[in-house]
Design a protein around this motif. Sequence first.
Motif, PDB file in Angstrom:
ATOM      1  N   GLN A  34       0.821  -1.201   0.000  1.00 21.78           N
ATOM      2  CA  GLN A  34       0.000   0.000   0.000  1.00 21.78           C
ATOM      3  C   GLN A  34       0.859   1.258   0.000  1.00 21.78           C
ATOM      4  OE1 GLN A  34      -2.528  -0.424   3.406  1.00 21.78           O
ATOM      5  NE2 GLN A  34      -3.930  -1.848   2.382  1.00 21.78           N
ATOM      6  N   GLU A  35       1.912   1.274   0.796  1.00 25.55           N
ATOM      7  CA  GLU A  35       2.804   2.426   0.847  1.00 25.55           C
ATOM      8  C   GLU A  35       3.534   2.610  -0.489  1.00 25.55           C
ATOM      9  OE1 GLU A  35       3.126   4.820   3.183  1.00 25.55           O
ATOM     10  OE2 GLU A  35       1.429   3.794   4.113  1.00 25.55           O
ATOM     11  N   GLN A  37       2.350   1.767  -3.396  1.00 29.38           N
ATOM     12  CA  GLN A  37       1.348   2.304  -4.315  1.00 29.38           C
ATOM     13  C   GLN A  37       1.160   3.806  -4.084  1.00 29.38           C
ATOM     14  OE1 GLN A  37      -0.011   0.770  -6.834  1.00 29.38           O
ATOM     15  NE2 GLN A  37      -1.332   2.450  -7.430  1.00 29.38           N
ATOM     16  N   LYS A  38       1.133   4.230  -2.824  1.00 29.86           N
ATOM     17  CA  LYS A  38       0.990   5.654  -2.517  1.00 29.86           C
ATOM     18  C   LYS A  38       2.180   6.447  -3.039  1.00 29.86           C
ATOM     19  CE  LYS A  38      -1.795   5.162   1.671  1.00 29.86           C
ATOM     20  NZ  LYS A  38      -1.800   5.325   3.137  1.00 29.86           N
ATOM     21  N   GLU A  41       1.814   6.847  -6.781  1.00 32.32           N
ATOM     22  CA  GLU A  41       0.801   7.849  -7.098  1.00 32.32           C
ATOM     23  C   GLU A  41       1.345   9.248  -6.868  1.00 32.32           C
ATOM     24  OE1 GLU A  41      -2.856   7.125  -5.033  1.00 32.32           O
ATOM     25  OE2 GLU A  41      -3.061   5.112  -5.866  1.00 32.32           O
TER      26      GLU A  41
END
Length: 146
Positions: A34-35, A37-38, A41
């Motif tokens: 998740q990190e 992916q952030k 982005e």
Amino acid sequence: MKISQDLKTQLDTSKANANKTNGTTMSFQQTVSQEKQKMHEAQLNRLLGDLSAQGEKVAKFRSFKDLARYKRMVQQFMEEAVQYGLELDQQRSWSMNGDNRKLMLVKQVDEKLIQLTDDVLDQQKSSIDVLDVIGEIKGLLLNLQA
């Protein structure tokens, strides 16, 4: 040789701890994913902001140096988006000619870059026309990112 009850309970306890550790690892992997992916982005958003600023410079000064830098930035954005930002779905939308929709979008971006080059070369074009093409390219890149 007889195995004592004490040793057997220690083995059962170590197995239970191993199962708990495995569950924690999955949670940790999800957190890292998740990190990651952030971060990707944020990288794409930063590139898009830099791209917008460079596009304004192209429209304002109309220099070949700025135009070449803008084209490199578009190329870098598209590479980043395809490599990291896009999650490629297994679903494909094909046109009647057998073209993939994603490929069509890339062709449109290339066509708009060629049009932008022609507009910068043509001194008769106003800055608004150049900004219009830059806005279309930015819209296509946003569509690619989404």
